[in-house]
Write a protein that holds these residues in place. Structure first.
Motif, PDB file in Angstrom:
ATOM      1  N   UNK A 123      -0.955   1.186  -8.039  1.00 40.07           N
ATOM      2  CA  UNK A 123      -1.205   0.870  -6.627  1.00 40.07           C
ATOM      3  C   UNK A 123      -2.579   0.251  -6.407  1.00 40.07           C
ATOM      4  N   UNK A 124      -2.704  -0.356  -5.238  1.00 40.08           N
ATOM      5  CA  UNK A 124      -3.972  -0.969  -4.847  1.00 40.08           C
ATOM      6  C   UNK A 124      -4.097  -0.846  -3.336  1.00 40.08           C
ATOM      7  N   UNK A 125      -5.316  -0.712  -2.859  1.00 41.94           N
ATOM      8  CA  UNK A 125      -5.562  -0.533  -1.420  1.00 41.94           C
ATOM      9  C   UNK A 125      -6.694  -1.449  -1.002  1.00 41.94           C
ATOM     10  N   UNK A 126      -6.534  -2.108   0.151  1.00 38.59           N
ATOM     11  CA  UNK A 126      -7.557  -3.026   0.645  1.00 38.59           C
ATOM     12  C   UNK A 126      -7.785  -2.811   2.133  1.00 38.59           C
ATOM     13  N   UNK A 127      -8.925  -3.264   2.598  1.00 36.42           N
ATOM     14  CA  UNK A 127      -9.249  -3.183   4.027  1.00 36.42           C
ATOM     15  C   UNK A 127      -8.302  -4.087   4.828  1.00 36.42           C
ATOM     16  N   UNK A 128      -8.104  -3.719   6.085  1.00 31.22           N
ATOM     17  CA  UNK A 128      -7.340  -4.562   7.004  1.00 31.22           C
ATOM     18  C   UNK A 128      -8.317  -5.460   7.752  1.00 31.22           C
ATOM     19  N   UNK A 129      -8.210  -6.775   7.625  1.00 28.18           N
ATOM     20  CA  UNK A 129      -9.107  -7.648   8.393  1.00 28.18           C
ATOM     21  C   UNK A 129      -8.995  -7.378   9.892  1.00 28.18           C
ATOM     22  N   UNK A 130     -10.102  -7.577  10.611  1.00 32.62           N
ATOM     23  CA  UNK A 130     -10.134  -7.256  12.044  1.00 32.62           C
ATOM     24  C   UNK A 130      -9.064  -8.005  12.823  1.00 32.62           C
ATOM     25  N   UNK A 156      -1.805  -1.209   1.787  1.00 32.22           N
ATOM     26  CA  UNK A 156      -1.568  -0.499   0.537  1.00 32.22           C
ATOM     27  C   UNK A 156      -0.450  -1.188  -0.235  1.00 32.22           C
ATOM     28  N   UNK A 157      -0.624  -1.228  -1.552  1.00 39.19           N
ATOM     29  CA  UNK A 157       0.322  -1.903  -2.443  1.00 39.19           C
ATOM     30  C   UNK A 157       0.771  -0.951  -3.540  1.00 39.19           C
ATOM     31  N   UNK A 158       2.103  -0.893  -3.768  1.00 34.95           N
ATOM     32  CA  UNK A 158       2.642  -0.219  -4.943  1.00 34.95           C
ATOM     33  C   UNK A 158       3.937  -0.919  -5.349  1.00 34.95           C
ATOM     34  N   UNK A 160       4.949  -3.686  -3.124  1.00 39.58           N
ATOM     35  CA  UNK A 160       4.876  -4.541  -1.940  1.00 39.58           C
ATOM     36  C   UNK A 160       3.602  -4.191  -1.174  1.00 39.58           C
ATOM     37  N   UNK A 161       3.086  -5.144  -0.389  1.00 36.18           N
ATOM     38  CA  UNK A 161       1.931  -4.893   0.458  1.00 36.18           C
ATOM     39  C   UNK A 161       2.422  -4.361   1.807  1.00 36.18           C
ATOM     40  N   UNK A 162       1.919  -3.170   2.173  1.00 38.26           N
ATOM     41  CA  UNK A 162       2.307  -2.514   3.418  1.00 38.26           C
ATOM     42  C   UNK A 162       1.070  -2.239   4.263  1.00 38.26           C
ATOM     43  N   UNK A 163       0.956  -2.816   5.458  1.00 38.78           N
ATOM     44  CA  UNK A 163      -0.069  -2.322   6.380  1.00 38.78           C
ATOM     45  C   UNK A 163       0.248  -0.870   6.740  1.00 38.78           C
ATOM     46  N   UNK A 164      -0.762  -0.018   6.745  1.00 42.82           N
ATOM     47  CA  UNK A 164      -0.561   1.404   7.019  1.00 42.82           C
ATOM     48  C   UNK A 164      -1.430   1.806   8.203  1.00 42.82           C
ATOM     49  N   UNK A 165      -0.780   2.294   9.261  1.00 48.65           N
ATOM     50  CA  UNK A 165      -1.459   2.856  10.429  1.00 48.65           C
ATOM     51  C   UNK A 165      -1.052   4.315  10.539  1.00 48.65           C
ATOM     52  N   UNK A 166      -2.022   5.203  10.745  1.00 51.60           N
ATOM     53  CA  UNK A 166      -1.730   6.627  10.918  1.00 51.60           C
ATOM     54  C   UNK A 166      -2.107   7.018  12.341  1.00 51.60           C
ATOM     55  N   UNK A 167      -1.119   7.437  13.113  1.00 50.79           N
ATOM     56  CA  UNK A 167      -1.280   7.741  14.533  1.00 50.79           C
ATOM     57  C   UNK A 167      -1.501   9.244  14.689  1.00 50.79           C
ATOM     58  N   UNK A 238      -0.619   5.901  -3.012  1.00 47.45           N
ATOM     59  CA  UNK A 238      -1.810   5.214  -3.483  1.00 47.45           C
ATOM     60  C   UNK A 238      -2.909   5.178  -2.440  1.00 47.45           C
ATOM     61  N   UNK A 239      -2.512   4.995  -1.182  1.00 45.33           N
ATOM     62  CA  UNK A 239      -3.452   4.983  -0.058  1.00 45.33           C
ATOM     63  C   UNK A 239      -4.181   6.320   0.050  1.00 45.33           C
ATOM     64  N   UNK A 240      -3.436   7.415  -0.009  1.00 43.55           N
ATOM     65  CA  UNK A 240      -4.044   8.740   0.130  1.00 43.55           C
ATOM     66  C   UNK A 240      -4.986   9.039  -1.031  1.00 43.55           C
ATOM     67  N   UNK A 241      -4.619   8.620  -2.232  1.00 43.15           N
ATOM     68  CA  UNK A 241      -5.489   8.848  -3.387  1.00 43.15           C
ATOM     69  C   UNK A 241      -6.765   8.022  -3.274  1.00 43.15           C
ATOM     70  N   UNK A 242      -6.627   6.770  -2.863  1.00 41.47           N
ATOM     71  CA  UNK A 242      -7.791   5.894  -2.763  1.00 41.47           C
ATOM     72  C   UNK A 242      -8.778   6.397  -1.714  1.00 41.47           C
ATOM     73  N   UNK A 243      -8.267   6.989  -0.640  1.00 39.71           N
ATOM     74  CA  UNK A 243      -9.132   7.498   0.426  1.00 39.71           C
ATOM     75  C   UNK A 243      -9.727   8.869   0.106  1.00 39.71           C
TER      76      UNK A 243
END
Length: 286
Positions: A123-130, A156-158, A160-167, A238-243
């Protein structure tokens, strides 16, 4: 004329044919070209249909098509295909050569039912551009104030690239809406082949893990939200591990599908390094 292939139908990440995420499975697609596979996926009408197109070095070539395009990786169709193989050949390990790399999957009998566990690519994780985050807020009607401060937005990528928002708020999570055509345009603009993932963190699981509920935006044909998304679950791991939100090895449970009437559960195991393991059952649809 090439005979029409036999299309199996399975519901993944559930034991109920009316739950989970339906997937088409074609176990012998060696004679099909891209146009054939896209046409068949459209006729099946599920979020994805998986096609086994051959075998190389012990790994089975697999491709995934939604009704509108090829998808690099699809978790629920991978689980469905592995269960279909296990029902015919016996449980064990299968290697799939996917468009994003090799994915191993184990099947085993657990409590009287076949269960499949796949290990994602790294997996890979990147910032979301503004500007991208602003577009996601405009699409969903959510705002920065609605987000859970413990889990910042990422891509987050594993597979496919998925934008991830946590509400953070249940009402905001249940109540957000989106225009499917606008969602499709935004996803096409950014090359997001799979889903936009929106999560809400629930109470911690009994085994000291975390539990989330997910809604996955995926407008294809008559579908607007995906009922169970294995690729997104891997990306979330992957997102949770990276954070640093979990201490590996860790297990996370994700409920999905309530909002579209097809409830599912995905089990995500997060090792200290390497691919994320996503597990679930699948059942044939009559």
């Amino acid at each position: 004329m090439t005979p029409a292939p036999h299309v199996l139908r399975y519901a993944a990440f559930t034991s109920d044919p009316d739950g989970g995420n339906p997937a088409g499975v074609v176990l012998d697609a060696a004679g099909l070209d891209d146009a054939d596979m896209l046409r068949i996926a459209g006729e099946v009408g599920y979020a994805e249909t998986a096609f086994l197109t051959g075998e190389r070095g012990g790994a089975r070539d697999i491709r995934y098509f939604s009704p509108v395009a090829e998808v690099p990786f699809c978790g629920h169709a991978t689980v469905a295909t592995a269960i279909a193989i296990a029902e015919r050949e016996g449980a064990g390990r299968v290697r799939f050569a996917t468009p994003v790399g090799e994915v191993g999957i184990e099947t085993a009998q657990v409590d009287g039912a076949l269960r499949a566990s796949f290990t994602s690519v790294e997996p890979d994780v990147e910032e979301v551009p503004h500007d991208v985050l602003a577009a996601l807020f405009a699409l969903t009607g959510l705002s920065a104030d609605d987000l859970d401060e413990r889990h910042p937005p990422r891509i987050a990528f594993a597979g496919n690239r998925h934008p991830v928002l946590v509400v953070a708020d249940a009402a905001a999570f249940d109540g957000f809406a989106f225009d499917p055509q606008a969602a499709r345009a935004l996803m096409d603009e950014h090359g997001w082949k799979a889903t936009i993932t929106v999560l809400r963190r629930l109470t911690d699981a009994p085994d000291d893990g975390l539990r989330f509920e997910a809604r996955n935006i995926f407008p294809v044909g008559a579908i607007t939200e995906d009922p169970a998304t294995g690729a997104a679950a891997a990306a979330v791991g992957g997102y949770l591990r990276a954070l640093g939100a979990v201490e590996p090895p860790a297990r996370v449970l994700i409920a999905q599908g309530r909002h579209v009437g097809r409830p599912s559960e995905l089990v995500v195991d997060i090792p200290e390094q390497g691919g994320i393991v996503v597990s679930g059952t699948a059942v044939a649809i009559a």
